[in-house]
Design an enzyme around this catalytic site. Structure first.
Site, short mmCIF file in Angstrom:
data_model
loop_
_atom_site.label_atom_id
_atom_site.label_comp_id
_atom_site.label_asym_id
_atom_site.label_seq_id
_atom_site.Cartn_x
_atom_site.Cartn_y
_atom_site.Cartn_z
N LYS A 127 0.72 -1.21 0.09
CA LYS A 127 -0.03 -0.20 0.06
C LYS A 127 1.05 1.39 -0.06
O LYS A 127 0.30 2.18 -0.39
CB LYS A 127 -1.12 -0.05 1.11
CG LYS A 127 -1.97 -1.01 1.35
CD LYS A 127 -2.83 -1.12 0.06
CE LYS A 127 -3.92 -2.13 0.40
NZ LYS A 127 -5.12 -1.98 -0.66
N ASP A 128 2.01 1.24 0.24
CA ASP A 128 3.01 2.20 0.27
C ASP A 128 3.12 2.89 -1.00
O ASP A 128 3.18 4.19 -1.42
CB ASP A 128 4.47 2.02 0.67
CG ASP A 128 4.62 1.50 2.20
OD1 ASP A 128 3.67 1.73 3.05
OD2 ASP A 128 5.67 1.17 2.38
#
Length: 452
Positions: free
Chosen positions: A44-45
């Site tokens: 998700k970064d």
């Protein structure tokens, strides 16, 4: 000198790692895209930074603003890291089924965390969807991210994850296996890979309680498919715009238990400490093994890190409480293992029925053995109480001996599971175990079911 100017420059370019043990049943080369190497320890970064940069570019996110999002934890972490570097505040709304570790981590990086109930409809004002939208509308100088419908989510994986996998496999990838939540990872990656080779098969991993599989197969959003589940990070009770079903060749569903068990297997057998959705992905891949050949190259995405789940899937007590721990229970000793240090709750024949009721409420139990000076002489349970209350509203003030049923059978601690099971009937809902030290413990229907 080689160094990153800030932590955001370390996002991406995560390794592909061959799996050898947990996938030994699969006749293919299976490679894990291990996204825990991102600074926030999850895939998700990537999209968190992209969504922020795109919102900055078109003016949706202003200097000094507040980022608001409903998250299962990992997107929040990515957003928080970017917010620290770029000077934004964060408010994250998370459902109460998410691990405590995720909530603590978000607070550790300076975010405000609001916890909402899981078991409510998406439209319910208490849901984390509704609360995050409301906060986005009410908070001055804020930006509501909405990762489910934000096109930057899928675009990230089209621009990054897909090209990385294509390059790392030298274009030899034949199948992609991905857990589906917001849909950004599978849709963006699939779009890029299918542009390179339309024959690449894309498999989505879903969970029981989610709508994706049936919707993909029938085009019907079936509300009967929606019910609470434990697995984190995949599945939805909505249809996010980021899920492009036309790019997905098929789905398979994985149970909560299998997801948890295989999450632990990955750590123990591969030395890769990853999260709950990775366990789902591996079990799903095994369910799909008939689709693979020895010439195939299968890439499975490991979304996040096992540290997010130390109090859950990696905790024996948590697993045992849910019947997920793979224990070979064969005797009474195994059945009472969960509560053998807890004193047996019993009642005396001369006590009032009201005392039994209070005890059942206090300990949240459904049945109580009844004793006199000679030993166990009867039993009382919810059904007996209800039946007698209908006949006599004053039953609470009568002695237990007036309404008690037959005493529960008593077995030795070495009694076999199959023999104990035969003693549990419609007329008898528990068995007592002689601990051979003057004490006894109880085995209920629930204990038998948990051992199945």
């Amino acid at each position: 000198m080689k160094y990153a100017k800030n932590i955001l420059e370390t996002i991406g370019n995560t390794p592909l790692v061959q799996l050898n043990s947990v996938t030994k049943e699969v006749d293919a080369l299976v490679l894990a895209k291990v996204e825990t190497f991102n600074p926030g320890n999850s895939i998700k970064d990537r999209m968190a930074l992209k969504m922020i940069e795109d919102a900055e570019a078109d003016g949706r996110l202003q200097p000094g603003g507040t980022i608001i999002e409903g998250t299962s934890g990992n997107t929040g972490m990515g957003l928080a890291l970017a917010a620290i570097v770029k000077g934004y505040k964060c408010i994250f709304v998370i459902s109460d089924k998410q691990s405590k570790e995720k909530m603590d981590i978000l607070r550790a990086v300076g975010a405000e965390v609001i916890v909402c109930p899981t078991n409510v409809e998406p439209e319910d004002p208490r849901s984390y969807y509704s609360v995050s939208k409301r906060l986005g509308a009410e908070t001055p100088n804020s930006w509501y991210v909405n990762q489910y419908d934000n096109p930057s989510n899928a675009l990230t994986h089209y621009e990054q994850t897909g090209p990385e996998i294509w390059e790392q496999t030298d274009g030899k990838i034949t199948h992609l296996v991905v857990g589906v939540g917001t849909g950004g990872t599978i849709s963006g990656t699939a779009k890029y890979l299918k542009e390179q080779n339309p024959n690449i098969k894309i498999w989505g991993i879903d969970t029981y309680g989610s709508v994706f599989k049936k919707y993909h197969e029938t085009g019907i959003f079936d509300e009967n498919e929606v019910y609470p589940y434990i697995t984190e990070g995949i599945g939805e009770d909505i249809l996010p715009k980021n899920v492009d079903f036309s790019l997905i060749d098929g789905f398979t569903k994985v149970t909560d238990k299998d997801a948890a068990v295989y999450t632990r297997k990955i750590a123990k057998e591969e030395g890769i400490f990853v999260g709950n959705s990775a366990g789902s992905a591996i079990k799903g891949l095994l369910q799909l093994k008939e689709n693979f050949t020895k010439e195939d190259v299968v890439v499975v995405v490991f979304h996040d890190h096992g540290s997010r789940y130390v109090g859950k899937m990696f905790n024996d007590d948590w697993m045992r409480d849910r019947g997920f721990l793979e224990e070979d229970i064969k005797t009474a000793a195994g059945l009472i293992k969960n509560h053998d240090n807890t004193p047996l709750v019993a009642a005396q024949t001369e006590e009032l029925v009201s005392h039994a009721i209070e005890r059942m409420k206090e300990y949240k139990i459904s049945q109580i053995p009844v004793k006199d000076i000679h030993g166990f002489v009867g039993s009382i349970n919810e059904s007996v109480l209800l039946h007698n209350f209908i006949a006599d509203k004053n039953i609470a003030d009568k002695p237990i001996k007036d309404i008690m049923g037959k005493p529960y059978p008593i077995v030795k601690i070495t009694a076999k599971l199959e023999d104990i099971s035969k003693l549990i009937t419609k007329e008898n809902d528990a068995v007592l175990v002689d601990l051979e030290n003057g004490n006894h413990q109880i085995i209920t229907k629930y204990d038998i079911i948990s051992a199945m």
